[in-house]
Design an enzyme around this catalytic site. Structure first.
Site, mmCIF file in Angstrom:
data_model
loop_
_atom_site.group_PDB
_atom_site.id
_atom_site.type_symbol
_atom_site.label_atom_id
_atom_site.label_comp_id
_atom_site.label_asym_id
_atom_site.label_seq_id
_atom_site.Cartn_x
_atom_site.Cartn_y
_atom_site.Cartn_z
ATOM 1 N N HIS A 50 -5.335 124.452 -76.750
ATOM 2 C CA HIS A 50 -4.491 123.284 -76.457
ATOM 3 C C HIS A 50 -3.092 123.742 -76.077
ATOM 4 O O HIS A 50 -2.769 124.922 -76.171
ATOM 5 C CB HIS A 50 -4.494 122.283 -77.612
ATOM 6 C CG HIS A 50 -3.817 122.746 -78.871
ATOM 7 N ND1 HIS A 50 -4.306 123.766 -79.650
ATOM 8 C CD2 HIS A 50 -2.685 122.327 -79.486
ATOM 9 C CE1 HIS A 50 -3.519 123.941 -80.691
ATOM 10 N NE2 HIS A 50 -2.509 123.092 -80.614
ATOM 11 N N HIS A 52 0.075 123.406 -77.149
ATOM 12 C CA HIS A 52 1.261 123.641 -77.989
ATOM 13 C C HIS A 52 1.792 125.071 -77.846
ATOM 14 O O HIS A 52 1.025 126.023 -77.698
ATOM 15 C CB HIS A 52 0.951 123.340 -79.456
ATOM 16 C CG HIS A 52 0.859 121.866 -79.741
ATOM 17 N ND1 HIS A 52 0.206 121.349 -80.833
ATOM 18 C CD2 HIS A 52 1.355 120.803 -79.057
ATOM 19 C CE1 HIS A 52 0.299 120.024 -80.820
ATOM 20 N NE2 HIS A 52 0.985 119.668 -79.747
ATOM 21 N N ASP A 54 2.995 127.245 -79.855
ATOM 22 C CA ASP A 54 2.560 128.313 -80.777
ATOM 23 C C ASP A 54 1.147 128.803 -80.451
ATOM 24 O O ASP A 54 0.617 129.679 -81.131
ATOM 25 C CB ASP A 54 2.673 127.863 -82.246
ATOM 26 C CG ASP A 54 1.770 126.701 -82.603
ATOM 27 O OD1 ASP A 54 1.731 125.708 -81.844
ATOM 28 O OD2 ASP A 54 1.085 126.775 -83.646
ATOM 29 N N HIS A 55 0.544 128.269 -79.373
ATOM 30 C CA HIS A 55 -0.783 128.710 -78.924
ATOM 31 C C HIS A 55 -0.761 129.313 -77.514
ATOM 32 O O HIS A 55 -1.655 130.070 -77.160
ATOM 33 C CB HIS A 55 -1.779 127.542 -78.997
ATOM 34 C CG HIS A 55 -1.937 127.018 -80.396
ATOM 35 N ND1 HIS A 55 -3.073 127.197 -81.142
ATOM 36 C CD2 HIS A 55 -1.061 126.355 -81.197
ATOM 37 C CE1 HIS A 55 -2.895 126.658 -82.354
ATOM 38 N NE2 HIS A 55 -1.674 126.146 -82.400
ATOM 39 N N HIS A 106 -5.855 116.141 -82.249
ATOM 40 C CA HIS A 106 -4.565 116.830 -82.453
ATOM 41 C C HIS A 106 -3.746 116.736 -81.163
ATOM 42 O O HIS A 106 -2.592 116.328 -81.174
ATOM 43 C CB HIS A 106 -4.835 118.275 -82.841
ATOM 44 C CG HIS A 106 -3.615 119.121 -83.022
ATOM 45 N ND1 HIS A 106 -2.718 118.928 -84.048
ATOM 46 C CD2 HIS A 106 -3.137 120.169 -82.298
ATOM 47 C CE1 HIS A 106 -1.738 119.827 -83.949
ATOM 48 N NE2 HIS A 106 -1.968 120.582 -82.896
ATOM 49 N N ASP A 128 -6.275 123.954 -83.568
ATOM 50 C CA ASP A 128 -5.663 123.119 -84.612
ATOM 51 C C ASP A 128 -6.470 121.852 -84.871
ATOM 52 O O ASP A 128 -5.925 120.815 -85.244
ATOM 53 C CB ASP A 128 -4.239 122.711 -84.213
ATOM 54 C CG ASP A 128 -3.262 123.876 -84.279
ATOM 55 O OD1 ASP A 128 -3.649 124.969 -84.733
ATOM 56 O OD2 ASP A 128 -2.099 123.685 -83.865
ATOM 57 N N HIS A 166 -4.411 128.467 -88.015
ATOM 58 C CA HIS A 166 -3.322 128.542 -89.007
ATOM 59 C C HIS A 166 -3.868 128.859 -90.391
ATOM 60 O O HIS A 166 -4.975 128.441 -90.742
ATOM 61 C CB HIS A 166 -2.546 127.219 -89.088
ATOM 62 C CG HIS A 166 -1.714 126.915 -87.889
ATOM 63 N ND1 HIS A 166 -0.413 127.337 -87.758
ATOM 64 C CD2 HIS A 166 -2.002 126.242 -86.754
ATOM 65 C CE1 HIS A 166 0.077 126.912 -86.596
ATOM 66 N NE2 HIS A 166 -0.877 126.243 -85.957
HETATM 67 FE FE FE Z 1 -0.645 125.251 -83.980
HETATM 68 ZN ZN ZN Z 2 -1.101 122.572 -82.275
#
Ligand code: FE
Ligand code: ZN
Length: 255
Positions: A50, A52, A54-55, A106, A128, A166
Site C-alpha cells: 500500500h 504509506h 513507511d512502506h 487500512h 498493515d 509492524h
Molecule cells: Fe505501516
Molecule cells: Zn500503513
C-alpha cells in the site's frame, strides 16, 4: 523470510534463494542495503502492499541502485515505474508466483501477496491489514470492508506464515486480553510473545491458525467477543460489521 527492522517498529521482509532476493514494503533503503551486503545478495524484486510512506519510502533508491522490478497495488499512488497488480492476478518474483489478494480497509487499494508453498509451507505478506493479535487502522475503508478483507485472509491454510509489517504484537495482545479475558490460549500466547520481546526477538511471522485462536479481529463472530462488544456499545453491536466497528474503535482508545 527474514524480518529486517526499520524505523521504530516496521519490518521489511526479505526472502532469498542464496543469491537473489526480494523485499516487501521497504519504507527505507538502508536496512535493505545492509542485509544485501551482509548476505551477499542481489535485489531482484520489490513487493509493495500500500501507499504509506513507511512502506514505499525506500523503493526509488533501491530500484535505482539495483534495477529491481517493483510490484504494487493497481489502485494507489506509487513511486513509478511499477508493475501494477490487483486481486486474482499474479506477481512473479524470484521464480515464485505470488497470488495477489485485494484487502481494502487500512487503505482503499491495499493488497496482500500469498504463496502456497515456500520451503514447504504457505507465506502471506499482508502489510498493515492483519497484525498478530490485531489489524490495521481504518484510514480509507469501512469496518465492513476490513471485515471482508480479514475473512479472505483468515480462510487461507492454518499453517500460513503471516508476515506483518509492524511489531505491534504485545500491545495488540493486551487489548485482546481485555476483550477475551477467558481465552486461555491467548493468555499463554501473550506470555510467549513477552518472552520473545524481552529477548529482543521478533514475534513474527505468526501462524494463521494461532491468529484465528487469539486475534479478536478474526474472532468478531465468537460469542464471547460479540458479548464484549455489546457490553461496550450495545447500540452499534447489532450487526457483524457493527461488532467489528466497536472492536476497532475500542482498540483505538485502548491504553
Ligand atoms: Fe505501516
Ligand atoms: Zn500503513
Amino acid at each position: 523470510m527474514i524480518p529486517l527492522p526499520a524505523f521504530s517498529d516496521n519490518y521489511i521482509w526479505l526472502l532469498h534463494d542464496g543469491s537473489q532476493a526480494l523485499v516487501v514494503d521497504p519504507g527505507e533503503a538502508a536496512p535493505v542495503f545492509e542485509a544485501l551486503q551482509r548476505e551477499g545478495l542481489q535485489l531482484r524484486s520489490i513487493l509493495v502492499t500500500h501507499h504509506h510512506a513507511d512502506h514505499v519510502g525506500g523503493v526509488a533508491e533501491l530500484r535505482e541502485a539495483t534495477g529491481a522490478e517493483v510490484f504494487g497495488p493497481a489502485a494507489e499512488a506509487m513511486p513509478e515505474p511499477i508493475v501494477r497488480v490487483a486481486g486474482g492476478e499474479v506477481a512473479r518474483a524470484l521464480g515464485l508466483d505470488f497470488q495477489v489478494i485485494d484487502v481494502p480497509g487500512h487503505t482503499a487499494g491495499h493488497i496482500a501477496y500469498y504463496h502456497p508453498a515456500i520451503d514447504g509451507a504457505p507465506v502471506l505478506f499482508c502489510g498493515d491489514t492483519l497484525f498478530s493479535g490485531g489489524c490495521g487502522r481504518l484510514f480509507e475503508g469501512t469496518p465492513a470492508q476490513m471485515l471482508d478483507s480479514l475473512d479472505r485472509l483468515a480462510a487461507l491454510p492454518g499453517d500460513t506464515r503471516v508476515c506483518c509489517a509492524h511489531e505491534y504484537t504485545l500491545s495488540n495482545l493486551r487489548f485482546a486480553r481485555a476483550v477475551e479475558p477467558g481465552n486461555t490460549e491467548l493468555i499463554h500466547y501473550l506470555a510467549h510473545c513477552e518472552a520473545l520481546r524481552a529477548d529482543n526477538r521478533p514475534t513474527l511471522p505468526a501462524k494463521l491458525a494461532q491468529e484465528r485462536a487469539i486475534n479478536p479481529f478474526l474472532r468478531s463472530r465468537e460469542p464471547a467477543v460479540v458479548a464484549a462488544a455489546r457490553a461496550r456499545d450495545a447500540d452499534q453491536s447489532t450487526s457483524e460489521a457493527g461488532v467489528f466497528a466497536v472492536l476497532r474503535q475500542w482498540k483505538n482508545e485502548f491504553r
